[in-house]
Design an enzyme around this catalytic site. Structure first.
Site, PDB file in Angstrom:
ATOM      1  N   HIS A 191      -3.975   6.932   1.157  1.00  0.00           N
ATOM      2  CA  HIS A 191      -4.158   5.611   0.550  1.00  0.00           C
ATOM      3  C   HIS A 191      -5.572   5.149   0.869  1.00  0.00           C
ATOM      4  O   HIS A 191      -6.034   5.267   2.008  1.00  0.00           O
ATOM      5  CB  HIS A 191      -3.124   4.636   1.115  1.00  0.00           C
ATOM      6  CG  HIS A 191      -3.488   3.206   0.901  1.00  0.00           C
ATOM      7  ND1 HIS A 191      -3.731   2.701  -0.346  1.00  0.00           N
ATOM      8  CD2 HIS A 191      -3.676   2.175   1.771  1.00  0.00           C
ATOM      9  CE1 HIS A 191      -4.051   1.415  -0.242  1.00  0.00           C
ATOM     10  NE2 HIS A 191      -4.029   1.080   1.032  1.00  0.00           N
ATOM     11  N   ASN A 212      -9.862  -0.844  -2.643  1.00  0.00           N
ATOM     12  CA  ASN A 212      -8.457  -0.606  -2.319  1.00  0.00           C
ATOM     13  C   ASN A 212      -7.606  -1.150  -3.472  1.00  0.00           C
ATOM     14  O   ASN A 212      -7.595  -2.351  -3.717  1.00  0.00           O
ATOM     15  CB  ASN A 212      -8.141  -1.332  -1.005  1.00  0.00           C
ATOM     16  CG  ASN A 212      -6.695  -1.188  -0.566  1.00  0.00           C
ATOM     17  OD1 ASN A 212      -5.840  -0.760  -1.337  1.00  0.00           O
ATOM     18  ND2 ASN A 212      -6.421  -1.569   0.672  1.00  0.00           N
ATOM     19  N   CYS A 214       0.812  -1.226   0.000  1.00  0.00           N
ATOM     20  CA  CYS A 214       0.000   0.000   0.000  1.00  0.00           C
ATOM     21  C   CYS A 214       0.842   1.272   0.000  1.00  0.00           C
ATOM     22  O   CYS A 214       0.422   2.313  -0.497  1.00  0.00           O
ATOM     23  CB  CYS A 214      -0.930   0.017   1.203  1.00  0.00           C
ATOM     24  SG  CYS A 214      -1.969  -1.435   1.241  1.00  0.00           S
TER      25      CYS A 214
HETATM   26  O1  UT7 Z   1      -4.606  -1.341   2.576  1.00  0.00           O
HETATM   27  C1  UT7 Z   1      -3.797  -2.016   3.464  1.00  0.00           C
HETATM   28  C2  UT7 Z   1      -4.186  -1.835   4.832  1.00  0.00           C
HETATM   29  N1  UT7 Z   1      -5.445  -2.448   5.096  1.00  0.00           N
HETATM   30  C3  UT7 Z   1      -6.270  -1.898   5.934  1.00  0.00           C
HETATM   31  O2  UT7 Z   1      -5.999  -0.842   6.421  1.00  0.00           O
HETATM   32  C4  UT7 Z   1      -7.536  -2.651   6.312  1.00  0.00           C
HETATM   33  C5  UT7 Z   1      -7.850  -2.441   7.760  1.00  0.00           C
HETATM   34  N2  UT7 Z   1      -8.976  -3.213   8.232  1.00  0.00           N
HETATM   35  C6  UT7 Z   1     -10.242  -3.021   7.813  1.00  0.00           C
HETATM   36  O3  UT7 Z   1     -10.497  -2.214   6.939  1.00  0.00           O
HETATM   37  C7  UT7 Z   1     -11.350  -3.776   8.507  1.00  0.00           C
HETATM   38  O4  UT7 Z   1     -10.824  -4.489   9.597  1.00  0.00           O
HETATM   39  C8  UT7 Z   1     -12.113  -4.764   7.581  1.00  0.00           C
HETATM   40  C9  UT7 Z   1     -12.955  -3.995   6.579  1.00  0.00           C
HETATM   41  C10 UT7 Z   1     -11.146  -5.683   6.865  1.00  0.00           C
HETATM   42  C11 UT7 Z   1     -13.065  -5.652   8.410  1.00  0.00           C
HETATM   43  O5  UT7 Z   1     -13.952  -4.849   9.128  1.00  0.00           O
HETATM   44  P1  UT7 Z   1     -14.140  -5.080  10.692  1.00  0.00           P
HETATM   45  O6  UT7 Z   1     -15.165  -4.129  11.121  1.00  0.00           O
HETATM   46  O7  UT7 Z   1     -12.798  -4.995  11.361  1.00  0.00           O
HETATM   47  O8  UT7 Z   1     -14.725  -6.546  10.760  1.00  0.00           O
HETATM   48  P2  UT7 Z   1     -14.117  -7.836  11.505  1.00  0.00           P
HETATM   49  O9  UT7 Z   1     -12.931  -8.350  10.759  1.00  0.00           O
HETATM   50  O10 UT7 Z   1     -13.990  -7.557  12.951  1.00  0.00           O
HETATM   51  O11 UT7 Z   1     -15.292  -8.856  11.303  1.00  0.00           O
HETATM   52  C12 UT7 Z   1     -16.590  -8.653  11.920  1.00  0.00           C
HETATM   53  C13 UT7 Z   1     -17.528  -9.749  11.451  1.00  0.00           C
HETATM   54  C14 UT7 Z   1     -16.947 -11.146  11.590  1.00  0.00           C
HETATM   55  O12 UT7 Z   1     -18.014 -12.014  11.940  1.00  0.00           O
HETATM   56  P3  UT7 Z   1     -18.242 -12.455  13.469  1.00  0.00           P
HETATM   57  O13 UT7 Z   1     -16.977 -13.147  13.881  1.00  0.00           O
HETATM   58  O14 UT7 Z   1     -18.477 -11.192  14.233  1.00  0.00           O
HETATM   59  O15 UT7 Z   1     -19.431 -13.355  13.381  1.00  0.00           O
HETATM   60  C15 UT7 Z   1     -16.491 -11.485  10.200  1.00  0.00           C
HETATM   61  O16 UT7 Z   1     -16.482 -12.868   9.934  1.00  0.00           O
HETATM   62  O17 UT7 Z   1     -17.809  -9.580  10.054  1.00  0.00           O
HETATM   63  C16 UT7 Z   1     -17.533 -10.812   9.363  1.00  0.00           C
HETATM   64  N3  UT7 Z   1     -17.098 -10.473   7.998  1.00  0.00           N
HETATM   65  C17 UT7 Z   1     -17.950 -10.256   6.996  1.00  0.00           C
HETATM   66  N4  UT7 Z   1     -19.286 -10.310   6.938  1.00  0.00           N
HETATM   67  C18 UT7 Z   1     -19.865 -10.026   5.746  1.00  0.00           C
HETATM   68  C19 UT7 Z   1     -15.824 -10.292   7.556  1.00  0.00           C
HETATM   69  N5  UT7 Z   1     -15.859  -9.972   6.259  1.00  0.00           N
HETATM   70  C20 UT7 Z   1     -17.160  -9.948   5.889  1.00  0.00           C
HETATM   71  C21 UT7 Z   1     -17.806  -9.661   4.664  1.00  0.00           C
HETATM   72  N6  UT7 Z   1     -19.157  -9.721   4.659  1.00  0.00           N
HETATM   73  N7  UT7 Z   1     -17.145  -9.328   3.556  1.00  0.00           N
END
Ligand code: UT7
Length: 355
Positions: A282, A312, A115
């Site tokens: 970014h 992204n 990134c």
């Molecule tokens: O560019 C390089 C750097 N990258 C970043 O900066 C990314 C940083 N991180 C993020 O943007 C976020 O952490 C994400 C968008 C990747 C994820 O969002 P989050 O709010 O942190 O969600 P989470 O990973 O804590 O997941 C919450 C829930 C989980 O389910 P349970 O365990 O609560 O039942 C996941 O399994 O959401 C679930 N989940 C999804 N549900 C529907 C994860 N991905 C998805 C999805 N659709 N695509």
């Protein structure tokens, strides 16, 4: 002597993929994706027709035209990507060939900083220009993520985020004291390398767990066997050929490092956040950009976001966003532009440019 961005171009493939389309392959929804990331849609390249290099070539030709040069005037190429056409050689030489740059004075360098790749590339170009070594450096970020993502529910936390595209800039010297790159700041911390990584296949030969302390079953033969760095059926069956990310961990680091590295650059230049005319962060997650905006007390007019349309695009995201902002007339001569990125590695950086 300073460096300036003399011309900038970008390209995204024609095909638009909506959140609803992704929800046909995996358990996700438009609502979840928009709420957590801000993304509405992304673009995917045409399989077997477009590549990371071919997209970069289109963006480069536009940048050259705007800089008033021909591709053969480029004397150095710095190519940032995590999704290269080949393992080796790098995309730099493939792009050189595609652009028809045949003179042997040209050099090409690939960098793998994910990134923050464009920021690193820009900083390298800046140093080469300041020493007088080169006159027309092409800095390009291009990604074809759609060829390497897990389109099942298993990969949904990563797959819904990424999109394809390319952005390019021509860097030239300027003796105008009121123009050019004021500073670039680069940082890295390998402690958390596996928190956002694309690990297989690799020369770790299935034993990267010695870094993380975690036991990973790769289905490899015993440790003293050589020639086994490729994918095993076990790895394929378990989706180990895809990128993985601990999203929340990365998120927390990002919201800390973005403001830090922006403030570092501003401090060195004797400037304040309020002096920024346009911040181009970014495009990792709209929530991250909004957090950074709030921390630095910037208005909506001071920050460019386009993750809604493209997702992204990793190394391409900063130059695509910069190019769009410029095309929209939001980056004008004399403006203070701040670029910033954070990502896998972890690596992060910023640049301050007087346009
Ligand atoms: O560019 C390089 C750097 N990258 C970043 O900066 C990314 C940083 N991180 C993020 O943007 C976020 O952490 C994400 C968008 C990747 C994820 O969002 P989050 O709010 O942190 O969600 P989470 O990973 O804590 O997941 C919450 C829930 C989980 O389910 P349970 O365990 O609560 O039942 C996941 O399994 O959401 C679930 N989940 C999804 N549900 C529907 C994860 N991905 C998805 C999805 N659709 N695509």
């Amino acid at each position: 002597m300073r460096s300036k961005i003399a011309g900038i171009g970008h390209y995204v493939p024609e095909r638009v993929v909506t959140n609803d389309e992704l929800s046909r392959f995996m358990d996700t929804s438009d609502e979840w994706i928009q709420e957590r990331t801000g993304i509405k849609e992304r673009h995917y390249g045409k399989k077997h027709e477009e590549t990371t290099t071919s997209m970069a070539a289109i963006a480069t030709r536009i940048a050259c035209e705007r800089a008033g040069i021909q591709p053969e005037d480029i004397d150095f190429i710095i190519f940032a990507t995590l999704s290269p056409d080949y393992y080796f050689p790098g995309c730099g030489v493939l792009l050189q060939r595609e652009l028809g740059i045949t003179h042997k004075e040209a050099g090409a360098l690939d960098i793998r900083n994910q990134c923050s790749g464009f920021l690193y590339a820009l900083s390298i170009a800046d140093q080469f220009i300041k020493t007088g070594m080169y006159k027309n450096i092409l800095v390009v970020g291009s990604e074809m993520h759609s060829m390497g993502l897990d389109f099942t529910t298993r990969g949904r936390n990563v797959t819904v985020i990424f999109g394809d595209g390319a952005g390019a800039a021509i860097i030239q010297p300027t003796d105008n004291p009121n123009q050019g790159i004021l500073t670039t700041k680069l940082h890295s911390d390998g402690t958390y390398a596996e928190k956002l990584a694309f690990i297989n296949p690799g020369s770790h030969g299935g034993y990267h767990s010695r870094h993380t302390g975690e036991e990973v079953d790769y289905g490899y033969p015993p440790k003293d066997t050589y020639g086994e760095i490729f994918m095993t059926q076990h790895m394929m069956d378990n989706g180990m050929q895809y990128p993985n990310m601990e999203g929340q961990f990365v998120f927390k680091m990002a919201v800390q490092k973005f403001p830090e590295v922006i403030m570092e650059a501003l401090k060195e230049a004797g400037l304040q956040p309020s002096d920024i005319n346009m911040l181009i962060p970014h495009q990792a997650n709209l929530r991250i950009s909004q957090f950074v905006q709030k921390t630095l007390r910037l208005s909506d007019d001071q920050v460019w976001n386009n993750i809604q349309k493209y997702g992204n695009t990793t190394a391409a995201s900063v130059p695509i966003a910069l190019c769009e902002a410029w095309e929209a007339g939001k980056v004008k001569e004399g403006d203070l532009v701040c670029l910033a990125a954070f990502g896998s590695g972890f690596t992060w950086g910023s640049a301050l440019i007087r346009w």
